[in-house]
Design a protein around this motif. Structure first.
Motif, PDB file in Angstrom:
ATOM      1  N   ASP A  89       0.835  -1.209   0.000  1.00 48.69           N
ATOM      2  CA  ASP A  89       0.000   0.000   0.000  1.00 48.69           C
ATOM      3  C   ASP A  89       0.866   1.254   0.000  1.00 48.69           C
ATOM      4  OD1 ASP A  89      -2.364  -1.461  -0.022  1.00 48.69           O
ATOM      5  OD2 ASP A  89      -2.678  -1.287   2.156  1.00 48.69           O
ATOM      6  N   ARG A  92       2.499   1.733  -3.485  1.00 48.21           N
ATOM      7  CA  ARG A  92       1.516   2.251  -4.447  1.00 48.21           C
ATOM      8  C   ARG A  92       1.310   3.750  -4.272  1.00 48.21           C
ATOM      9  NH1 ARG A  92      -1.241  -2.380  -2.619  1.00 48.21           N
ATOM     10  NH2 ARG A  92      -0.985  -4.049  -4.115  1.00 48.21           N
ATOM     11  N   TYR A  93       1.076   4.156  -3.032  1.00 50.86           N
ATOM     12  CA  TYR A  93       0.796   5.565  -2.766  1.00 50.86           C
ATOM     13  C   TYR A  93       2.026   6.428  -3.029  1.00 50.86           C
ATOM     14  CZ  TYR A  93      -0.610   9.827  -0.411  1.00 50.86           C
ATOM     15  OH  TYR A  93      -0.904  11.143  -0.132  1.00 50.86           O
ATOM     16  N   LEU A  97       1.899   9.126  -6.190  1.00 52.30           N
ATOM     17  CA  LEU A  97       1.926  10.532  -5.777  1.00 52.30           C
ATOM     18  C   LEU A  97       3.184  11.224  -6.308  1.00 52.30           C
ATOM     19  CD1 LEU A  97       0.293  12.531  -3.979  1.00 52.30           C
ATOM     20  CD2 LEU A  97       1.881  11.945  -2.141  1.00 52.30           C
ATOM     21  N   ILE A 122      -5.589   7.535  -6.328  1.00 56.75           N
ATOM     22  CA  ILE A 122      -4.467   7.657  -5.392  1.00 56.75           C
ATOM     23  C   ILE A 122      -5.044   8.045  -4.033  1.00 56.75           C
ATOM     24  CG2 ILE A 122      -2.312   8.842  -4.870  1.00 56.75           C
ATOM     25  CD1 ILE A 122      -2.119   9.481  -7.881  1.00 56.75           C
ATOM     26  N   HIS A 123      -4.957   7.125  -3.099  1.00 53.25           N
ATOM     27  CA  HIS A 123      -5.544   7.362  -1.778  1.00 53.25           C
ATOM     28  C   HIS A 123      -4.489   7.223  -0.691  1.00 53.25           C
ATOM     29  CE1 HIS A 123      -9.500   7.224  -3.605  1.00 53.25           C
ATOM     30  NE2 HIS A 123      -9.189   6.059  -4.152  1.00 53.25           N
ATOM     31  N   SER A 124      -4.366   8.267   0.082  1.00 58.06           N
ATOM     32  CA  SER A 124      -3.494   8.191   1.246  1.00 58.06           C
ATOM     33  C   SER A 124      -4.143   7.259   2.259  1.00 58.06           C
ATOM     34  CB  SER A 124      -3.317   9.572   1.869  1.00 58.06           C
ATOM     35  OG  SER A 124      -2.709   9.457   3.129  1.00 58.06           O
ATOM     36  N   GLN A 125      -3.339   6.407   2.839  1.00 60.37           N
ATOM     37  CA  GLN A 125      -3.848   5.527   3.884  1.00 60.37           C
ATOM     38  C   GLN A 125      -3.144   5.846   5.197  1.00 60.37           C
ATOM     39  OE1 GLN A 125      -4.070   1.437   2.622  1.00 60.37           O
ATOM     40  NE2 GLN A 125      -4.734   2.021   0.595  1.00 60.37           N
ATOM     41  N   TYR A 147       4.056   0.413   6.015  1.00 60.29           N
ATOM     42  CA  TYR A 147       3.478   1.432   5.142  1.00 60.29           C
ATOM     43  C   TYR A 147       4.462   2.581   4.916  1.00 60.29           C
ATOM     44  CZ  TYR A 147       0.238   5.008   3.418  1.00 60.29           C
ATOM     45  OH  TYR A 147      -0.381   5.983   2.674  1.00 60.29           O
ATOM     46  N   ARG A 151       6.188   3.715   1.408  1.00 60.44           N
ATOM     47  CA  ARG A 151       6.094   5.055   0.810  1.00 60.44           C
ATOM     48  C   ARG A 151       7.468   5.545   0.368  1.00 60.44           C
ATOM     49  NH1 ARG A 151       2.197   9.421   3.475  1.00 60.44           N
ATOM     50  NH2 ARG A 151       3.359  10.581   1.905  1.00 60.44           N
TER      51      ARG A 151
END
Length: 168
Positions: A89, A92-93, A97, A122-125, A147, A151
């Motif tokens: 995750d 991906r972000y 981004l 594109i979602h911030s988790q 996570y 990033r």
């Protein structure tokens, strides 16, 4: 009784022969037309070879949405990561981004246009993976750390890919 069994077997051969051609012993195809033209072969979907095996520890992560711009990035999960899903995750972000930001900067500076990821995909988790405490201990250390590390890795990979594989 033997005559009845032979009759049933002969009937079965005739019935089955009507449904599908029986193989010929002389090498000719029973389904071949009498004119000598070759039978039409059924269209077959080509079978994809299996994906090559990845080196130990390496994995592929899809960035973007299946309906929009997307790509597969290859990375190795660092040894300190204990939550692979959180790491993916983060990759991906961080990748999407950073890629979109760098494409925008490049376009403003007169660079060659490149595709962007759909911003709605594109979602911030950050909220899901924020550090949670239970007294003096973090209860989600694996997920939170995975996570954040993801990033950083995603950001780095996007920068390398933006420079066509040349590290900074």
């Amino acid at each position: 009784m033997q005559g009845a069994g032979a009759a049933v077997a002969a009937s079965a051969v005739l019935i089955l022969g009507a449904c599908a051609p029986l193989p010929q012993q002389d090498g000719t195809d029973a389904a071949a037309p009498a004119s000598g033209t070759a039978p039409v072969q059924a269209a077959r979907t080509p079978v994809r070879p299996p994906a090559p095996a990845l080196p130990p520890g390496e994995r592929r992560i899809m960035v973007g949405s299946p309906d929009g711009y997307h790509l597969m990035v290859k990375t190795k999960t660092p040894s300190q990561v204990c939550d692979d899903d959180a790491f993916a995750d983060g990759v991906r972000y961080g990748y999407a981004l950073t890629w979109n930001r760098m494409v925008g900067e490049d376009a403003r500076n007169g660079g060659k246009p490149k595709r962007k990821f759909d911003p709605s995909a594109i979602h911030s988790q950050d909220d899901q993976y924020k550090i949670q405490w239970d007294g003096k201990e973090r209860v989600n250390a694996c997920a939170s750390d995975g996570y954040l590390i993801g990033r950083v890795v995603g950001t780095h990979l996007a920068g390398v890919d933006m420079r066509d594989g040349k590290p900074s």
